[in-house]
Design an enzyme around this catalytic site. Structure first.
Site, mmCIF file in Angstrom:
data_model
loop_
_atom_site.group_PDB
_atom_site.id
_atom_site.type_symbol
_atom_site.label_atom_id
_atom_site.label_comp_id
_atom_site.label_asym_id
_atom_site.label_seq_id
_atom_site.Cartn_x
_atom_site.Cartn_y
_atom_site.Cartn_z
ATOM 1 N N ARG A 166 0.866 -1.178 0.000
ATOM 2 C CA ARG A 166 0.000 0.000 0.000
ATOM 3 C C ARG A 166 0.903 1.228 0.000
ATOM 4 O O ARG A 166 1.435 1.614 1.032
ATOM 5 C CB ARG A 166 -0.881 -0.035 1.264
ATOM 6 C CG ARG A 166 -2.067 0.930 1.236
ATOM 7 C CD ARG A 166 -2.598 1.161 2.630
ATOM 8 N NE ARG A 166 -1.687 2.011 3.377
ATOM 9 C CZ ARG A 166 -1.532 1.999 4.704
ATOM 10 N NH1 ARG A 166 -2.216 1.152 5.455
ATOM 11 N NH2 ARG A 166 -0.676 2.821 5.295
ATOM 12 N N HIS A 177 -3.570 4.644 4.507
ATOM 13 C CA HIS A 177 -4.726 3.733 4.548
ATOM 14 C C HIS A 177 -5.932 4.395 3.886
ATOM 15 O O HIS A 177 -6.566 3.828 3.001
ATOM 16 C CB HIS A 177 -5.046 3.362 6.003
ATOM 17 C CG HIS A 177 -6.327 2.604 6.127
ATOM 18 N ND1 HIS A 177 -6.484 1.328 5.639
ATOM 19 C CD2 HIS A 177 -7.532 2.961 6.643
ATOM 20 C CE1 HIS A 177 -7.729 0.923 5.873
ATOM 21 N NE2 HIS A 177 -8.368 1.899 6.469
ATOM 22 N N TYR A 187 3.831 5.451 11.612
ATOM 23 C CA TYR A 187 4.057 4.050 11.962
ATOM 24 C C TYR A 187 4.909 3.257 10.972
ATOM 25 O O TYR A 187 5.126 2.081 11.160
ATOM 26 C CB TYR A 187 2.719 3.326 12.193
ATOM 27 C CG TYR A 187 1.743 3.400 11.018
ATOM 28 C CD1 TYR A 187 1.857 2.540 9.932
ATOM 29 C CD2 TYR A 187 0.701 4.332 11.005
ATOM 30 C CE1 TYR A 187 0.960 2.598 8.869
ATOM 31 C CE2 TYR A 187 -0.196 4.394 9.947
ATOM 32 C CZ TYR A 187 -0.058 3.527 8.889
ATOM 33 O OH TYR A 187 -0.927 3.594 7.830
HETATM 34 C C1 LIG Z 1 -15.368 -5.509 11.101
HETATM 35 C C2 LIG Z 1 -14.497 -4.303 11.036
HETATM 36 N N1 LIG Z 1 -13.535 -4.105 11.967
HETATM 37 C C3 LIG Z 1 -12.724 -3.025 11.898
HETATM 38 C C4 LIG Z 1 -12.895 -2.101 10.890
HETATM 39 C C5 LIG Z 1 -11.961 -0.892 10.816
HETATM 40 N N2 LIG Z 1 -11.027 -1.080 9.697
HETATM 41 C C6 LIG Z 1 -11.224 -0.460 8.512
HETATM 42 S S1 LIG Z 1 -10.027 -0.839 7.403
HETATM 43 C C7 LIG Z 1 -9.219 -1.833 8.505
HETATM 44 C C8 LIG Z 1 -7.950 -2.553 8.125
HETATM 45 C C9 LIG Z 1 -8.125 -3.501 6.993
HETATM 46 O O1 LIG Z 1 -6.873 -3.966 6.559
HETATM 47 P P1 LIG Z 1 -6.734 -4.949 5.340
HETATM 48 O O2 LIG Z 1 -7.749 -6.035 5.436
HETATM 49 O O3 LIG Z 1 -5.316 -5.367 5.252
HETATM 50 O O4 LIG Z 1 -7.160 -4.067 4.079
HETATM 51 P P2 LIG Z 1 -6.430 -2.772 3.472
HETATM 52 O O5 LIG Z 1 -7.077 -1.586 4.120
HETATM 53 O O6 LIG Z 1 -4.992 -2.872 3.742
HETATM 54 O O7 LIG Z 1 -6.749 -2.790 2.008
HETATM 55 C C10 LIG Z 1 -9.888 -1.845 9.721
HETATM 56 C C11 LIG Z 1 -9.439 -2.591 10.916
HETATM 57 C C12 LIG Z 1 -13.934 -2.331 9.949
HETATM 58 N N3 LIG Z 1 -14.126 -1.496 8.916
HETATM 59 N N4 LIG Z 1 -14.694 -3.441 10.020
#
Ligand SMILES: Cc1ncc(C[n+]2csc(CCOP(=O)(O)OP(=O)(O)O)c2C)c(N)n1
Ligand SMILES: [Mg+2]
Length: 363
Positions: A257, A261, A270
């Site tokens: 990425r 985020h 971080y």
């Molecule tokens: C069930 C749930 N828990 C927490 C969140 C908060 N949240 C949004 S994005 C994220 C991280 C996701 O990381 P990843 O699966 O690696 O996807 P990326 O954003 O890197 O594409 C979190 C914890 C959420 N949206 N839904």
């Protein structure tokens, strides 16, 4: 007996090196015409432009939020271009490159992030479900959809996208089990971009993610997620496998990425700039560009006209996003259910009355 830390093979499938050298892989042959490669490059460039414009528009206050796909274009375009009509994709919130391949107008995506729509497109018309913010929630839905295809004897595949962070969710693991025991025609496409907001990959797993597949009873493969040719070849193979009735599979696209985020995040808090720099050398666009150059498949006119097309797209997005109509306050009730629903109808009436109180209640 010494217990190995993980299964030995954690290499990935690569068909185009970061230097733009074409290599072959015995399990994933890929034959493409020159036009196909030029077309993939066009996809990559335009998807990146959409992302850059959307990021700028958020900074200008035109979008509430944007989740950047910067650096993940090859994974998304490779996967997206492996799908055919009748296949169905289930995205998260970052799959702008897959949306592009499924002919969802990027302006529609921008509407979602501007808050002028709760969805934006007809999933059935595009073979592309609505964006899902709830991490992992789309995986059981995708498996259910795949089981439906199976019962209809449809020879199509489902591809569901999720992240490295999502791989720790119960929903994703439950989806793996259902897909496995029902032999559902679904490809689990994990973009391992190394981060789940500020949580690094080592907080999700002690083994390479693709190796988890065998524990659930289906194959997994790791692909260079910055190599559009490899992503296309592996995705095609696994999607065809699903269409042929051979069941689910897991693809781990190993990528990074490059952006934050979302536009609400500050990754400098971080992670190290040097890590980002190392990944910049593996840029998914640059390697295709240098391949096209080295193979003399393009002239300067190709890049110039692509630049013009990219600029036109950017202008259309900038003008279009400001012209998107604001929804009426009761629009949120419209698509809650396919059919009228007595409770939703009552809520809509109550809300209309509440709003009307403001119009007439002033002194
Ligand atoms: C069930 C749930 N828990 C927490 C969140 C908060 N949240 C949004 S994005 C994220 C991280 C996701 O990381 P990843 O699966 O690696 O996807 P990326 O954003 O890197 O594409 C979190 C914890 C959420 N949206 N839904
Ligand atoms: Mg991630």
């Amino acid at each position: 007996m010494a217990i190995p830390a993980h299964a030995p093979d954690d290499s990935f499938v690569q068909l185009l090196t970061p230097e733009g050298e074409r290599i072959d892989h015995p399990d994933f042959p890929l034959t493409l015409g020159d036009d196909d490669i030029r077309s993939l490059y066009r996809d990559l460039v335009l998807v990146r432009r959409v992302d850059a414009e959307a990021t700028a528009l958020q900074r200008q206050g035109e979008l509430g939020l944007w989740a950047q796909s910067l650096g993940q274009e090859a994974a998304q375009v490779g996967a997206g271009r492996a799908l055919v009509a009748g296949d169905m994709a289930f995205p998260t919130y970052r799959e702008h490159g897959v949306a592009w391949c499924r002919d969802v107008d990027p302006l529609t995506l921008l509407g979602l992030f501007r808050g002028t729509t709760n969805g934006g497109w007809n999933p059935a018309a595009h073979g592309f479900a609505l964006y899902t913010i709830v991490i992992g929630a789309q995986c059981p839905q995708a498996v259910g959809y795949a089981m439906g295809l199976q019962q209809d004897h449809a020879e199509n595949a489902v591809m569901v996208f999720f992240g490295d962070g999502a791989s720790s969710q119960g929903d994703v693991n439950e989806a793996f089990i259902w897909a496995s025991v029902f032999n559902a025609p679904v490809v689990f496409f994990c973009q391992n971009n190394q981060w789940a907001i500020s949580e690094p990959l080592e907080r999700q797993t002690r083994i390479p993610l693709f190796q988890r597949a065998w524990g659930f009873g289906f194959p997994g493969v790791r692909v260079d997620g910055n190599d559009v040719l490899a992503c296309l070849a592996v995705s095609r193979e696994m999607a065809q496998r699903a269409r042929d009735g051979a069941g689910p599979s897991l693809i781990e696209a190993f990528t990074y990425r490059m952006g934050a985020h979302t536009t609400s995040d500050d990754p400098t808090r971080y992670r190290l700039d040097s890590d980002v720099e190392a990944w910049r050398l593996r840029d998914p666009l640059e390697r295709v560009r240098s391949y096209l150059h080295k193979q003399q498949l393009v002239d300067d006119g190709f890049f110039a006209s692509l630049e013009v097309e990219s600029e036109e797209l950017a202008i259309r997005l900038r003008d279009g996003v400001r012209a998107l109509p604001d929804p009426t306050p009761d629009a949120m009730f419209e698509n809650a259910y396919a059919e009228p629903h007595v409770v939703v109808d009552r809520q809509q009436r109550d809300y209309a009355e509440y709003l009307a109180g403001f119009a007439t209640g002033g002194s």
